[in-house]
Design an enzyme around this catalytic site. Sequence first.
Site, PDB file in Angstrom:
ATOM      1  N   GLY A 170       0.788  -1.216   0.000  1.00 16.07           N
ATOM      2  CA  GLY A 170       0.000   0.000   0.000  1.00 16.07           C
ATOM      3  C   GLY A 170       0.825   1.273   0.000  1.00 16.07           C
ATOM      4  O   GLY A 170       0.275   2.359   0.216  1.00 16.07           O
ATOM      5  N   GLU A 227       5.153  -5.667   1.801  1.00 20.10           N
ATOM      6  CA  GLU A 227       4.700  -6.235   0.525  1.00 20.10           C
ATOM      7  C   GLU A 227       4.288  -5.160  -0.474  1.00 20.10           C
ATOM      8  O   GLU A 227       3.119  -5.084  -0.856  1.00 20.10           O
ATOM      9  CB  GLU A 227       3.460  -7.093   0.755  1.00 20.10           C
ATOM     10  CG  GLU A 227       3.691  -8.407   1.379  1.00 20.10           C
ATOM     11  CD  GLU A 227       2.368  -9.128   1.645  1.00 20.10           C
ATOM     12  OE1 GLU A 227       2.448 -10.299   1.990  1.00 20.10           O
ATOM     13  OE2 GLU A 227       1.287  -8.522   1.505  1.00 20.10           O
ATOM     14  N   PRO A 228       5.194  -4.327  -0.899  1.00 18.06           N
ATOM     15  CA  PRO A 228       4.803  -3.286  -1.856  1.00 18.06           C
ATOM     16  C   PRO A 228       4.565  -3.864  -3.248  1.00 18.06           C
ATOM     17  O   PRO A 228       5.307  -4.734  -3.704  1.00 18.06           O
ATOM     18  CB  PRO A 228       6.018  -2.360  -1.866  1.00 18.06           C
ATOM     19  CG  PRO A 228       7.169  -3.257  -1.521  1.00 18.06           C
ATOM     20  CD  PRO A 228       6.627  -4.301  -0.593  1.00 18.06           C
ATOM     21  N   ARG A 266       2.449  -1.629  -6.045  1.00 16.93           N
ATOM     22  CA  ARG A 266       2.423  -0.395  -6.823  1.00 16.93           C
ATOM     23  C   ARG A 266       3.754   0.371  -6.787  1.00 16.93           C
ATOM     24  O   ARG A 266       4.244   0.840  -7.812  1.00 16.93           O
ATOM     25  CB  ARG A 266       1.313   0.494  -6.247  1.00 16.93           C
ATOM     26  CG  ARG A 266       1.099   1.815  -6.916  1.00 16.93           C
ATOM     27  CD  ARG A 266       0.087   2.650  -6.112  1.00 16.93           C
ATOM     28  NE  ARG A 266      -0.997   1.849  -5.605  1.00 16.93           N
ATOM     29  CZ  ARG A 266      -2.096   1.552  -6.298  1.00 16.93           C
ATOM     30  NH1 ARG A 266      -2.263   2.037  -7.499  1.00 16.93           N
ATOM     31  NH2 ARG A 266      -3.039   0.795  -5.769  1.00 16.93           N
ATOM     32  N   ARG A 317      -8.141   1.726 -14.525  1.00 12.35           N
ATOM     33  CA  ARG A 317      -8.191   2.428 -13.236  1.00 12.35           C
ATOM     34  C   ARG A 317      -9.077   3.684 -13.239  1.00 12.35           C
ATOM     35  O   ARG A 317      -9.838   3.889 -12.297  1.00 12.35           O
ATOM     36  CB  ARG A 317      -6.779   2.754 -12.735  1.00 12.35           C
ATOM     37  CG  ARG A 317      -5.932   1.491 -12.489  1.00 12.35           C
ATOM     38  CD  ARG A 317      -4.602   1.797 -11.816  1.00 12.35           C
ATOM     39  NE  ARG A 317      -4.792   2.203 -10.439  1.00 12.35           N
ATOM     40  CZ  ARG A 317      -4.703   3.428  -9.994  1.00 12.35           C
ATOM     41  NH1 ARG A 317      -4.380   4.412 -10.802  1.00 12.35           N
ATOM     42  NH2 ARG A 317      -4.922   3.700  -8.734  1.00 12.35           N
ATOM     43  N   CYS A 329     -17.644   1.496 -25.974  1.00  9.92           N
ATOM     44  CA  CYS A 329     -19.024   1.992 -25.857  1.00  9.92           C
ATOM     45  C   CYS A 329     -19.481   2.003 -24.410  1.00  9.92           C
ATOM     46  O   CYS A 329     -20.336   1.201 -24.010  1.00  9.92           O
ATOM     47  CB  CYS A 329     -19.963   1.153 -26.711  1.00  9.92           C
ATOM     48  SG  CYS A 329     -19.850   1.582 -28.438  1.00  9.92           S
ATOM     49  N   GLU A 330     -18.888   2.860 -23.620  1.00 15.37           N
ATOM     50  CA  GLU A 330     -19.246   3.038 -22.210  1.00 15.37           C
ATOM     51  C   GLU A 330     -18.994   4.499 -21.874  1.00 15.37           C
ATOM     52  O   GLU A 330     -17.948   5.038 -22.228  1.00 15.37           O
ATOM     53  CB  GLU A 330     -18.343   2.206 -21.281  1.00 15.37           C
ATOM     54  CG  GLU A 330     -18.496   0.710 -21.376  1.00 15.37           C
ATOM     55  CD  GLU A 330     -19.701   0.180 -20.619  1.00 15.37           C
ATOM     56  OE1 GLU A 330     -20.204   0.878 -19.717  1.00 15.37           O
ATOM     57  OE2 GLU A 330     -20.117  -0.934 -20.950  1.00 15.37           O
TER      58      GLU A 330
HETATM   59  C1  LIG Z   1      -2.465  -5.931  -3.447  1.00 16.12           C
HETATM   60  C2  LIG Z   1      -1.721  -6.393  -2.263  1.00 16.12           C
HETATM   61  C3  LIG Z   1      -0.488  -5.825  -1.920  1.00 16.12           C
HETATM   62  C4  LIG Z   1       0.122  -4.673  -2.675  1.00 16.12           C
HETATM   63  O1  LIG Z   1      -0.621  -3.514  -2.653  1.00 16.12           O
HETATM   64  P1  LIG Z   1       0.017  -2.193  -3.298  1.00 16.12           P
HETATM   65  O2  LIG Z   1      -0.969  -1.135  -3.052  1.00 16.12           O
HETATM   66  O3  LIG Z   1       0.189  -2.458  -4.750  1.00 16.12           O
HETATM   67  O4  LIG Z   1       1.316  -1.962  -2.625  1.00 16.12           O
HETATM   68  C5  LIG Z   1       0.192  -6.359  -0.856  1.00 16.12           C
HETATM   69  N1  LIG Z   1      -0.312  -7.381  -0.137  1.00 16.12           N
HETATM   70  C6  LIG Z   1      -1.496  -7.954  -0.417  1.00 16.12           C
HETATM   71  C7  LIG Z   1      -1.986  -9.085   0.392  1.00 16.12           C
HETATM   72  C8  LIG Z   1      -2.240  -7.473  -1.493  1.00 16.12           C
HETATM   73  O5  LIG Z   1      -3.420  -8.031  -1.770  1.00 16.12           O
END
Ligand SMILES: *Cc1c(COP(=O)(O)O)cnc(C)c1O
Length: 463
Positions: free
Chosen positions: A255, A292-293, A295, A331, A373-374
């Site tokens: 996140g 766990e990055p 993005r 997105r 077409c949206e």
């Molecule tokens: C999607 C996800 C992430 C990564 O989220 P980002 O916003 O891309 O950093 C990490 N851990 C889990 C379990 C996820 O589902």
Amino acid sequence: MSDSEAGADPTADTVDGNSSIRRVSDWDADRLAELAAEHGTPLYVQDLDRVRENCERLRGAFPDADVRYAVKAHTGRRVLEAVRESGLDAECASAGEVDRALAAGFGGDRLHYTAVNPPARDLDYVAGVAEAEPDLTITVGAVDTLDRLAERGYDGRVCVRVNPGVGAGHHEKVRTGGAAKFGIPYDRAAAAAREAAERFDVVGVHAHAGSGIDSDQLDSHRELVARMGELARELADPSDDEAPVDIESVDVGGGFGVPYKEDAPALDLPAVADATREAVAPLPAGVDLAIEPGRYVVADAGVLLTRVNTVKPTPDERVVGVDAGMTDLLRPAMYDAYHPIRNLGGGRAEDGSDAPAPDARSATPVTVAGPICETGDTLCRNRALADPTRGDLLAVGIAGAYGYEMANQYNSRPRPAEVALDDGTATVARRRESLADLTAVERGATRNRADRTDRTDRTGAGR
Ligand SMILES: *Cc1c(COP(=O)(O)O)cnc(C)c1O
């Protein structure tokens, strides 16, 4: 890159040339125009060097943590290889992602599979992989899932996913921390981990609050991390006479935010790292922090190039039609997400002559719309761009995460091509789909009969 001075961001902190954000204005316009001319549009461009820089910055900010790349942000083979070479582990959300991570060279000891309501087919596959790769870790968010793993003979490494009761995120649809769908409720997590330890090798606890942590949301991040640190201490040294559980890591999820708006500051990663370490501490001996990055690793390493094909003045707005739509980049339609857009020019004026360079044109509010077409198929609405003309090339920035991954074939549109830049050299990483690709699965199908459908359902039921 060529015009990075013009777009220099006073708020970006740069360490040894490794800037914390690459803006759409930082890309070399001539190079992008060349790539579009050679490979056609819509075209994703993913710069592996930038992916490596992002990995390096993460490892630098979190030197003692286990950094796991959330593969779902971008699963391209070249990206996975670059991430692996940069020393990150892989966090996978499905059997398909595990398969791709294995193919990209991640060994079981660097593979984490997070099972969210896992289909039987996925569990069958991953339990099979674990026989050959016993160091693989499965993160589980429901006792039911543990039972289903045990039914498959799995007794290996398990990480318990906790619902921390706090959520963060740029949009309601990606906030997971408070949603009941994800994880075991916090106040039952310690007991669940202890029970799981009777059947499995419980190696960690995990929580992921959602996507889009920025400096404003550091408080909820801090709260989540603090709760997870507390849980780790409770497991190592239970307050009652329960048996301790020896875990290896506390995973506080991903996140990490990326500034999509041109004037938004880059995430202060060292500050996030400090806040994280402070909130989680003190961890029991032998327990590491993990993040766990997704993005953050890939977003600013990618742009989507699209060509203007129609310009339509209307009484309300000036509509600029382009060849990329919500099927290429979902997105904006799905999350109302903002992506920066830069006009790279190259089009024709109304009299057929070359249009002036974009910086010589007036900034004009336009709605950029795709071919689907949206009504929701717009990349932006009433945004000031250097007045686009037919033939112009637009670069949609910060498109490297959840861009190609969410591409689909709605309206029978083949998915776009993607080129990877590696030390400046461009190669096609994913070829453009053809019209034949659209019907490939139909042509391979036999006639759908009721008894056949039943059998297909059963195939996934496992052992
Ligand atoms: C999607 C996800 C992430 C990564 O989220 P980002 O916003 O891309 O950093 C990490 N851990 C889990 C379990 C996820 O589902």
